[in-house]
Structures are given as structure tokens and as C-alpha cells.
Motif scaffolding. Structure first.
Motif, PDB file in Angstrom:
ATOM      1  N   SER A  16       0.819  -1.223   0.000  1.00 31.71           N
ATOM      2  CA  SER A  16       0.000   0.000   0.000  1.00 31.71           C
ATOM      3  C   SER A  16       0.851   1.271   0.000  1.00 31.71           C
ATOM      4  O   SER A  16       0.342   2.368  -0.253  1.00 31.71           O
ATOM      5  N   LYS A  17       2.163   1.141   0.268  1.00 34.94           N
ATOM      6  CA  LYS A  17       3.054   2.312   0.300  1.00 34.94           C
ATOM      7  C   LYS A  17       3.480   2.748  -1.103  1.00 34.94           C
ATOM      8  O   LYS A  17       4.033   3.826  -1.274  1.00 34.94           O
ATOM      9  N   PHE A  18       3.230   1.903  -2.113  1.00 31.56           N
ATOM     10  CA  PHE A  18       3.654   2.211  -3.472  1.00 31.56           C
ATOM     11  C   PHE A  18       2.654   3.151  -4.148  1.00 31.56           C
ATOM     12  O   PHE A  18       1.434   2.974  -4.024  1.00 31.56           O
ATOM     13  N   LEU A  19       3.186   4.138  -4.846  1.00 33.03           N
ATOM     14  CA  LEU A  19       2.366   5.149  -5.510  1.00 33.03           C
ATOM     15  C   LEU A  19       2.851   5.326  -6.942  1.00 33.03           C
ATOM     16  O   LEU A  19       4.016   5.649  -7.169  1.00 33.03           O
ATOM     17  N   LEU A  20       1.986   5.107  -7.912  1.00 28.93           N
ATOM     18  CA  LEU A  20       2.350   5.223  -9.325  1.00 28.93           C
ATOM     19  C   LEU A  20       1.986   6.607  -9.853  1.00 28.93           C
ATOM     20  O   LEU A  20       0.848   7.060  -9.691  1.00 28.93           O
ATOM     21  N   VAL A  21       2.989   7.269 -10.459  1.00 26.98           N
ATOM     22  CA  VAL A  21       2.820   8.653 -10.898  1.00 26.98           C
ATOM     23  C   VAL A  21       3.444   8.828 -12.285  1.00 26.98           C
ATOM     24  O   VAL A  21       4.524   8.290 -12.546  1.00 26.98           O
ATOM     25  N   PRO A  22       2.816   9.591 -13.176  1.00 29.04           N
ATOM     26  CA  PRO A  22       3.430   9.838 -14.490  1.00 29.04           C
ATOM     27  C   PRO A  22       4.599  10.815 -14.398  1.00 29.04           C
ATOM     28  O   PRO A  22       4.606  11.704 -13.546  1.00 29.04           O
ATOM     29  N   SER A  23       5.590  10.637 -15.261  1.00 27.72           N
ATOM     30  CA  SER A  23       6.692  11.600 -15.357  1.00 27.72           C
ATOM     31  C   SER A  23       7.117  11.675 -16.819  1.00 27.72           C
ATOM     32  O   SER A  23       6.830  10.775 -17.606  1.00 27.72           O
ATOM     33  N   SER A  24       7.816  12.733 -17.182  1.00 27.37           N
ATOM     34  CA  SER A  24       8.223  12.914 -18.575  1.00 27.37           C
ATOM     35  C   SER A  24       9.451  12.073 -18.933  1.00 27.37           C
ATOM     36  O   SER A  24       9.658  11.720 -20.089  1.00 27.37           O
ATOM     37  N   THR A  25      10.303  11.760 -17.915  1.00 28.76           N
ATOM     38  CA  THR A  25      11.503  10.943 -18.153  1.00 28.76           C
ATOM     39  C   THR A  25      11.763  10.063 -16.932  1.00 28.76           C
ATOM     40  O   THR A  25      11.097  10.199 -15.902  1.00 28.76           O
ATOM     41  N   GLY A  26      12.777   9.219 -17.052  1.00 27.51           N
ATOM     42  CA  GLY A  26      13.203   8.400 -15.923  1.00 27.51           C
ATOM     43  C   GLY A  26      14.430   8.965 -15.234  1.00 27.51           C
ATOM     44  O   GLY A  26      15.031   8.306 -14.394  1.00 27.51           O
ATOM     45  N   HIS A  27      14.796  10.198 -15.597  1.00 23.85           N
ATOM     46  CA  HIS A  27      15.977  10.833 -15.008  1.00 23.85           C
ATOM     47  C   HIS A  27      15.642  11.494 -13.664  1.00 23.85           C
ATOM     48  O   HIS A  27      14.485  11.857 -13.416  1.00 23.85           O
ATOM     49  N   LYS A  28      16.675  11.690 -12.864  1.00 26.26           N
ATOM     50  CA  LYS A  28      16.496  12.276 -11.533  1.00 26.26           C
ATOM     51  C   LYS A  28      15.876  13.668 -11.601  1.00 26.26           C
ATOM     52  O   LYS A  28      15.078  14.048 -10.744  1.00 26.26           O
ATOM     53  N   TYR A  29      16.231  14.441 -12.647  1.00 23.48           N
ATOM     54  CA  TYR A  29      15.728  15.824 -12.702  1.00 23.48           C
ATOM     55  C   TYR A  29      14.206  15.887 -12.847  1.00 23.48           C
ATOM     56  O   TYR A  29      13.592  16.912 -12.569  1.00 23.48           O
ATOM     57  N   SER A  30      13.564  14.789 -13.292  1.00 23.29           N
ATOM     58  CA  SER A  30      12.105  14.778 -13.420  1.00 23.29           C
ATOM     59  C   SER A  30      11.402  14.641 -12.071  1.00 23.29           C
ATOM     60  O   SER A  30      10.177  14.715 -11.997  1.00 23.29           O
ATOM     61  N   LEU A  31      12.188  14.439 -11.005  1.00 22.33           N
ATOM     62  CA  LEU A  31      11.597  14.380  -9.668  1.00 22.33           C
ATOM     63  C   LEU A  31      10.836  15.650  -9.324  1.00 22.33           C
ATOM     64  O   LEU A  31       9.840  15.620  -8.610  1.00 22.33           O
ATOM     65  N   LYS A  32      11.311  16.799  -9.834  1.00 21.39           N
ATOM     66  CA  LYS A  32      10.661  18.061  -9.482  1.00 21.39           C
ATOM     67  C   LYS A  32       9.212  18.096  -9.944  1.00 21.39           C
ATOM     68  O   LYS A  32       8.335  18.593  -9.237  1.00 21.39           O
ATOM     69  N   GLU A  33       8.935  17.548 -11.131  1.00 25.58           N
ATOM     70  CA  GLU A  33       7.550  17.519 -11.609  1.00 25.58           C
ATOM     71  C   GLU A  33       6.746  16.457 -10.867  1.00 25.58           C
ATOM     72  O   GLU A  33       5.551  16.651 -10.589  1.00 25.58           O
ATOM     73  N   VAL A  34       7.394  15.350 -10.520  1.00 26.38           N
ATOM     74  CA  VAL A  34       6.712  14.286  -9.779  1.00 26.38           C
ATOM     75  C   VAL A  34       6.288  14.779  -8.392  1.00 26.38           C
ATOM     76  O   VAL A  34       5.165  14.533  -7.941  1.00 26.38           O
ATOM     77  N   LEU A  35       7.190  15.501  -7.721  1.00 23.91           N
ATOM     78  CA  LEU A  35       6.891  15.985  -6.367  1.00 23.91           C
ATOM     79  C   LEU A  35       5.854  17.099  -6.360  1.00 23.91           C
ATOM     80  O   LEU A  35       5.313  17.440  -5.305  1.00 23.91           O
ATOM     81  N   ALA A  36       5.575  17.686  -7.525  1.00 18.34           N
ATOM     82  CA  ALA A  36       4.544  18.727  -7.618  1.00 18.34           C
ATOM     83  C   ALA A  36       3.167  18.134  -7.941  1.00 18.34           C
ATOM     84  O   ALA A  36       2.168  18.846  -7.935  1.00 18.34           O
ATOM     85  N   ASP A  37       3.118  16.832  -8.201  1.00 15.96           N
ATOM     86  CA  ASP A  37       1.851  16.160  -8.500  1.00 15.96           C
ATOM     87  C   ASP A  37       0.949  16.187  -7.262  1.00 15.96           C
ATOM     88  O   ASP A  37       1.388  15.824  -6.166  1.00 15.96           O
ATOM     89  N   PRO A  38      -0.319  16.609  -7.396  1.00 20.36           N
ATOM     90  CA  PRO A  38      -1.225  16.702  -6.238  1.00 20.36           C
ATOM     91  C   PRO A  38      -1.348  15.399  -5.448  1.00 20.36           C
ATOM     92  O   PRO A  38      -1.438  15.413  -4.219  1.00 20.36           O
ATOM     93  N   THR A  39      -1.340  14.259  -6.156  1.00 18.69           N
ATOM     94  CA  THR A  39      -1.437  12.964  -5.467  1.00 18.69           C
ATOM     95  C   THR A  39      -0.218  12.725  -4.595  1.00 18.69           C
ATOM     96  O   THR A  39      -0.317  12.239  -3.463  1.00 18.69           O
ATOM     97  N   VAL A  40       0.950  13.086  -5.117  1.00 21.09           N
ATOM     98  CA  VAL A  40       2.192  12.916  -4.361  1.00 21.09           C
ATOM     99  C   VAL A  40       2.202  13.858  -3.162  1.00 21.09           C
ATOM    100  O   VAL A  40       2.544  13.448  -2.043  1.00 21.09           O
ATOM    101  N   ILE A  41       1.819  15.109  -3.371  1.00 21.65           N
ATOM    102  CA  ILE A  41       1.787  16.088  -2.278  1.00 21.65           C
ATOM    103  C   ILE A  41       0.914  15.581  -1.134  1.00 21.65           C
ATOM    104  O   ILE A  41       1.283  15.647   0.042  1.00 21.65           O
ATOM    105  N   HIS A  42      -0.261  15.017  -1.480  1.00 21.11           N
ATOM    106  CA  HIS A  42      -1.185  14.489  -0.467  1.00 21.11           C
ATOM    107  C   HIS A  42      -0.550  13.327   0.290  1.00 21.11           C
ATOM    108  O   HIS A  42      -0.647  13.243   1.520  1.00 21.11           O
ATOM    109  N   ASN A  43       0.132  12.432  -0.428  1.00 22.62           N
ATOM    110  CA  ASN A  43       0.707  11.246   0.204  1.00 22.62           C
ATOM    111  C   ASN A  43       1.974  11.534   1.006  1.00 22.62           C
ATOM    112  O   ASN A  43       2.357  10.734   1.855  1.00 22.62           O
TER     113      ASN A  43
END
Length: 391
Positions: free
Chosen positions: A240-267
Motif C-alpha cells: 500500500s506504500k507504493f504510488l504510481l505517478v506519471p513523469s516525462s523521463t526516468g531521469h532524476k531531474y524529473s523528480l521536481k515535476e513528480v513531487l509537484a503532482d497533487p497525489t504525491v503532495i497528499h501522500n
């Protein structure tokens, strides 16, 4: 976390702290605590030069010695987790002359002592955070694309890449379908193993799996099937701790867009990594909704602080590492003034994805209590600059 054995700091800020770093992140804290001009005491190896009876010089003999250095240079390599401190020896030692130059590579699980003439408020806050056992990495992010994986651990201070994989996956076609599937399964197997080695589910509260397309879903399906097949309770109990989120790439720099996702912010609400991320997202939201209640840049933030307009100060720890003492004390004073006026302060790590974003805004920004049009701030700054030039 880092252990503090003893603290002896008087009311004026003069004194020392005896510490034992236990994890690579502890070295990052020591790097931030230390400034040129401090004294640093630790055991190290020193090559001892001896002249033989024949007159030849033997320099192969290395002995462990306890040295106290007057710090002249501090080098930190986050990729390899290596911290080196260089300076001149200022303690009496039968093997090393006073004034001799030496570099100490800080070792984990070895005691060290840091001595300062002025432990300011930023130093004390950093010291207290570094020894707080609750400040561990409680968020993991698996950034994926076909053949690419970056597994990162996030604390409130750092984004640590713990596992990197880059392999070729053949394109799927009616002629190469089997080789594609075999390569993809092999790729997922390596990620699964890397995840098992690097994620402690007793600490980690959320595991983000992000990718473009359907790679994240494919890996998550593999993960569940493999955990079920092998009866891997560590994964099954924490699924239940796993969270699937879309991103534009698999690179580390795409973390910034992932962390701005409302679902991620809530979790991430209850995690250590959420504080600075939330503050930065609030700043960007304010900049969009009411640009007069958000500002950035040294002079504009300073002026807003003088007018007691700062509700939340966002500042990069890079600014506190200035070798210019006056520059460092300017930022320390700014933080103290904001706190004294009832404002909040978020210190961002330059090794955290949110700190990297703040650095693009000069490393300092503020959310304001009330609207202050940029023209008004500009006029105030310009008028002060002109008065300074006339003087």
C-alpha cells in the motif's frame, strides 16, 4: 543518525561539539556545520618520514595520529560520500610539526570535535537536526523508463541516488518479441534487487514509481507477481506504500515535476521530505495567484524583511557556506529577523530536488504577509542604492 557525545557551547556561542557520524548523510551535515577558520580535531593517518642509517628516506610508514587543524578548505563529494578537511596543525604532536599542512578524510563511526568561536543560530539548528533520529529518509522514488532506472531516497535535506541502471532493451516487433520480453524481465529483476537492498520499509513511508508511458504499471505488476511467487512479506505487507505517478523521463531531474503532482503532495504530508517541497509549491502558487505576495532575490527579500512583510522565508543552505564572513552573517541575521517577527523559515538543501529549484531563483525567496507590488520594492531598493552611491 549522528551521535553527539558532548556539547560545550557557552552563551556567547563559543565552544565545541563532539560527534560521531554514522551514515553518509551525517558527512553532509558536518560539511554544512563547518566554516573556514573553525578548528577540527580528529584521528587520521600521517605518513612518517624517517632517514635511514644509509641516508635514504623512508616514507612508507603510516601511523594514526590525533590532529587539530585550523580549517582552510572543506571538500565534499556527494556522489561518493567523501568529506575532506584541510588545514594546518595547531596542536602539539610528536609526529607532526606545528603548522604542518594536512588533509583529514572524515571517517564514519570515528569521533571528531568541531570547535567554533561563534555557533550562530543556523549552526545550532543544523546541529540539532543532524542528531535527531527522526530525520531519516522516509520517501523513496523509483524513476523509470525503458532500460533506465534511478532509485532515490529523499530526506528533508538530500536527494540521494542509491541505485542507477541503464541497459539496452530491444524494441518489440513480431520478429524480436521474445528478446524484448526477456530483456525487460531481466531489467525489472535488477530493479527489484536494487530496491530490496536500498529501501528499509520500517522507515520508508512512501515509494513513488514514476515513468512516461506504462513502464511504471509494468514494473509494479512484475513486483507484485514476484513478491507473491517468492512470498516476499517485506513487499506484500507494504504494498500500500507504493504510488504510481506519471513523469516525462526516468531521469532524476524529473523528480521536481513528480513531487509537484497533487497525489504525491497528499501522500507526502506526514513525511520528512514534505516541508520544503510544500513551501516551494506554496511560493509558486502564490506567484501565479497574487504575484505581489511573493518575491525573490537578495535585495527584494531584504527589503520585505525590513518592512516585516515576510510570512515564510525560503533560503538555500548554499548561502550559509559563503567564505565571506560578512555575507554569511547577513543571511544568518535575515533568518533571525524573520523568526523574531513571527515568520517561518525553510532552509533548503542544495542536494535536495527542491533546493535545486530554489537555486534557480538566486537561492532566496519569500511569501509575503500582505501584497507588496514589485514596483514598490524596486523603488525602495533603487533609492537605497542611489543614497549609498552618493555617500
Amino acid at each position: 543518525k549522528m551521535r553527539e557525545i558532548h556539547r560545550d557551547i557557552d552563551s556567547s556561542g563559543n565552544g565545541s561539539s563532539s560527534l560521531i557520524p554514522e551514515e553518509p548523510e551525517d558527512l553532509w551535515h558536518i560539511y554544512n556545520l563547518m566554516n573556514v577558520g573553525d578548528q577540527f580535531r580528529a584521528s587520521t593517518y600521517r605518513r612518517i618520514v624517517k632517514e635511514t642509517a644509509t641516508g635514504s628516506v623512508n616514507s612508507k610508514n603510516r601511523k594514526r595520529v590525533l590532529l587539530t587543524l585550523s580549517v582552510e578548505q572543506i571538500d565534499y563529494d556527494p556522489a561518493d560520500g567523501i568529506l575532506r578537511v584541510s588545514g594546518r596543525n595547531i596542536s602539539e604532536n610528536e609526529l607532526v610539526k606545528m603548522g604542518a599542512y594536512h588533509t583529514i578524510e572524515v571517517e564514519l563511526n570515528k569521533k571528531l570535535i568541531l570547535i567554533k568561536e561563534n555557533w550562530d543560530s543556523i549552526n545550532i539548528d543544523r546541529l540539532n537536526i543532524s542528531i535527531d533520529p527522526s530525520q531519516k529518509a522516509d520517501v523513496a522514488a523509483i524513476m523509470l523508463d525503458k532500460g533506465l532506472c534511478n532509485l532515490c531516497l529523499l530526506t528533508g535535506h538530500m536527494t540521494l541516488t542509491r541505485f542507477h541502471l541503464d541497459v539496452a532493451i530491444p524494441k518489440k516487433s513480431k520478429y524480436s518479441g521474445r528478446s524484448h520480453d526477456t530483456a525487460l524481465i531481466g531489467f525489472f529483476e535488477k530493479i527489484y534487487d536494487g530496491m530490496k537492498r536500498n529501501i528499509d520499509f520500517e522507515i520508508v513511508k512512501c515509494v513513488i514509481i514514476a515513468s512516461p508511458g506504462f513502464v511504471k504499471e509494468q514494473f509494479f505488476e512484475y513486483l507484485r507477481n514476484e513478491a507473491t511467487r517468492t512470498e516476499d512479506k517485506d513487499i506484500l505487507v507494504n504494498i500500500s506504500k507504493f504510488l504510481l505517478v506519471p513523469s516525462s523521463t526516468g531521469h532524476k531531474y524529473s523528480l521536481k515535476e513528480v513531487l509537484a503532482d497533487p497525489t504525491v503532495i497528499h501522500n507526502l504530508t506526514e513525511t520528512k521530505a514534505s516541508g520544503e517541497i510544500n513551501a516551494l509549491n506554496r511560493f509558486y502558487d502564490m506567484l501565479k495567484e497574487d504575484e505581489n505576495r511573493a518575491t525573490y532575490g537578495k535585495k527584494f527579500v531584504q527589503k520585505a524583511c525590513e518592512l516585516v512583510a515576510v510570512d515564510t522565508l525560503l533560503i538555500s543552505d548554499d548561502l550559509f557556506r559563503s567564505t565571506n564572513l560578512g555575507e554569511r552573517m547577513f543571511y544568518v541575521s535575515l533568518v533571525d529577523k524573520v523568526k523574531e517577527s513571527g515568520g517561518k523559515v525553510a532552509v533548503f538543501s542544495s542536494l535536495h530536488v527542491s533546493g535545486e529549484q530554489l537555486s534557480l531563483l538566486s537561492g532566496i525567496a519569500a511569501i509575503l504577509r500582505f501584497p507588496m507590488p514589485m514596483e514598490d520594492l524596486s523603488e525602495s531598493v533603487d533609492s537605497e542604492d542611489s543614497v549609498t552611491e552618493e555617500e
